[in-house]
Design a protein around this motif. Structure first.
Motif, PDB file in Angstrom:
ATOM      1  N   LEU A 158       0.832  -1.206   0.000  1.00 30.44           N
ATOM      2  CA  LEU A 158       0.000   0.000   0.000  1.00 30.44           C
ATOM      3  C   LEU A 158       0.864   1.253   0.000  1.00 30.44           C
ATOM      4  N   GLU A 159       1.940   1.229   0.757  1.00 33.94           N
ATOM      5  CA  GLU A 159       2.852   2.377   0.832  1.00 33.94           C
ATOM      6  C   GLU A 159       3.491   2.639  -0.524  1.00 33.94           C
ATOM      7  N   ALA A 160       3.767   1.567  -1.272  1.00 34.55           N
ATOM      8  CA  ALA A 160       4.354   1.719  -2.605  1.00 34.55           C
ATOM      9  C   ALA A 160       3.376   2.341  -3.589  1.00 34.55           C
ATOM     10  N   GLY A 161       2.079   2.236  -3.295  1.00 32.42           N
ATOM     11  CA  GLY A 161       1.067   2.798  -4.180  1.00 32.42           C
ATOM     12  C   GLY A 161       0.203   1.759  -4.867  1.00 32.42           C
ATOM     13  N   VAL A 162       0.416   0.478  -4.557  1.00 33.09           N
ATOM     14  CA  VAL A 162      -0.393  -0.598  -5.147  1.00 33.09           C
ATOM     15  C   VAL A 162      -1.686  -0.736  -4.341  1.00 33.09           C
ATOM     16  N   LYS A 163      -2.812  -0.798  -5.022  1.00 36.11           N
ATOM     17  CA  LYS A 163      -4.109  -0.881  -4.338  1.00 36.11           C
ATOM     18  C   LYS A 163      -4.775  -2.244  -4.505  1.00 36.11           C
ATOM     19  N   GLU A 164      -4.537  -2.880  -5.635  1.00 36.68           N
ATOM     20  CA  GLU A 164      -5.196  -4.151  -5.927  1.00 36.68           C
ATOM     21  C   GLU A 164      -4.172  -5.285  -5.880  1.00 36.68           C
ATOM     22  N   PHE A 165      -4.229  -6.042  -4.824  1.00 39.63           N
ATOM     23  CA  PHE A 165      -3.316  -7.178  -4.647  1.00 39.63           C
ATOM     24  C   PHE A 165      -3.935  -8.142  -3.647  1.00 39.63           C
ATOM     25  N   GLN A 166      -3.368  -9.313  -3.555  1.00 33.05           N
ATOM     26  CA  GLN A 166      -3.856 -10.325  -2.628  1.00 33.05           C
ATOM     27  C   GLN A 166      -2.667 -11.078  -2.044  1.00 33.05           C
TER      28      GLN A 166
END
Length: 425
Positions: free
Chosen positions: A151-159
């Motif tokens: 999330l800190e890196a800027g990724v929002k969609e992951f699992q």
């Protein structure tokens, strides 16, 4: 000159300009998150003795390591894996420490993958290791850090998919399988190769219920429903204890508001044999490989003389950046950059340019200062500034003596004369 010298070997690459600054910006943000969570930096050598990563340690296969010799004839390897190296260092320097140790790191690993796999052979890895805490709370902390790092890196969609090695081990312990068969079964489960598993298990003299449990492993993924099915497939105490630990883990992550980012995969196993408890991998769009992976390794440090449980994860920064580019995610947090050019022959121009650059740098703005070269045109400097992604271009020439600077409009590629005090403000 041999033009081959301009190229890199298969599996490694140069990273430069914006791509390099993007990588460092993401690395810095995630690294700061680790520090804020109480983790302290550790660095281990780029090469170690081969035995640190040998088969008994359960690390990378020997054929996939880069090996060489020192002057005394000892076999050395470029580190293929951060965890055994940190386990060695922690055992050496903290042998008698009984309280938890929290380490974070950023470094490169080297694995000689097959040319056909198309993978990088040198990657930058960020990660943490929490040593000396056997509890499920430590598991939850490390997985929460994985989620928050992405999330800190800027990724929002992951699992983040979570498994547990004891679920598989509990089932096979009841069967007394030949070690080679068990290793092959592990490989097939890792690859979700149902038909290969069926072919391997068919001639074996084991109960149908056990075969069914093993064959259903690759399909045991999801959230609460996956754990329910897993507990119904076996009566093995080790396997059921693993399911209960995963239930507790999910409750802890739900309390942190992170449940939507995690799921279970009971068919997840690892070819790194030092894992003893939870194992997990994080996936996002734009890449078929995991961008992060980790797990619990409670017996690895004992091989170096320190009897301590541990859990950790590593994030593949290169893979993460590939995914972020394909998702067209903007990388925030980079410093602004400004270009300044001065005419060496103009009275006071160099001094005024230096004063202006110092003013901007004090505000955290990156400033590149160049003396004007008569072989370069104004258009050359404009192109150079735009190519570098600069936010501004300022020219200090003869008018600098009168307190005037020329400011470029990088979009329109035009120049405007402005009073020095207006620019500094």
């Amino acid at each position: 000159m041999d033009k081959r010298l301009l190229h890199t070997p298969e599996g490694v690459r140069d990273i430069y300009d914006k791509e390099c600054s993007d990588k460092l910006a993401v690395q810095e943000k995630i690294h700061r998150l680790f520090h804020l969570s109480g983790y302290h930096d550790i660095q281990t050598p780029s090469f170690e003795f081969f035995d640190i990563f040998n088969k008994e340690r359960g690390s990378v296969a020997s054929k996939n390591m880069y090996k060489f010799f020192d002057r005394e004839g000892n076999t050395l390897v470029l580190r293929p894996d951060m965890t055994p190296a940190i386990a060695r260092a922690a055992s050496k320097f903290y042998m008698d420490e009984i309280m938890p140790l929290r380490f974070c790191y950023a470094g490169n690993t080297f694995i000689n993958h097959s040319e056909l796999q198309g993978k990088l052979k040198e990657i930058t890895q960020l990660g943490v290791e929490l040593i000396g805490d056997v509890s499920v709370y430590a598991d939850a902390e490390v997985i929460a850090l994985t989620v928050r790092g992405l999330l800190e890196a800027g990724v929002k969609e992951f699992q983040v998919s979570i498994g547990h090695m004891d679920y598989f081990k509990g089932i096979v312990d009841d069967l007394g399988l030949d070690p080679d068969v068990e290793s092959e079964l592990l490989r097939l489960i890792e690859g979700k190769n149902y038909f290969g598993m069926e072919e391997l298990l068919a001639p074996l003299s084991i109960a149908d219920a056990h075969k069914e449990a093993l064959l259903k492993l690759p399909g045991l993924f999801g959230q609460d429903d996956a754990l329910k099915k897993a507990s119904e497939l076996t009566e093995n105490k080790k396997s059921l204890a693993a399911v209960e630990r995963l239930r507790t883990l999910m409750c802890l992550l739900e309390e942190e508001g992170l449940k939507s980012y995690v799921s279970f995969d009971l068919g997840m196993v690892s070819m790194y044999h030092y894992y003893t408890g939870i194992v997990f991998r994080a996936y996002t769009y734009g890449t078929g490989d995991a961008v992060a992976a980790g797990g619990r390794y409670d017996h690895l440090l004992a091989q170096f003389g320190k009897n301590a449980a541990a859990v950790g994860f590593g994030l593949n920064l290169d893979q993460l950046l590939i995914a972020m580019r394909r998702q067209k995610l903007e990388i925030e947090g980079q410093n602004r950059e400004v270009h300044v050019v001065f005419a060496p022959s103009a009275p006071g121009a160099r001094q005024a340019a230096g004063k202006f650059a110092a003013h901007l740098r004090a505000q955290g703005i990156c400033v590149q200062v160049n003396p004007q070269d008569d072989s370069h045109s104004a258009e050359d400097y404009l192109r150079y500034a735009k190519q570098a992604g600069a936010d501004g271009l300022y020219f200090f020439g003869p008018a600098a003596a009168d307190g005037v600077v020329e400011v470029a409009d990088l979009g329109a590629e035009t120049w405007e004369k402005v009073k020095m005090e207006e620019v500094i403000l």
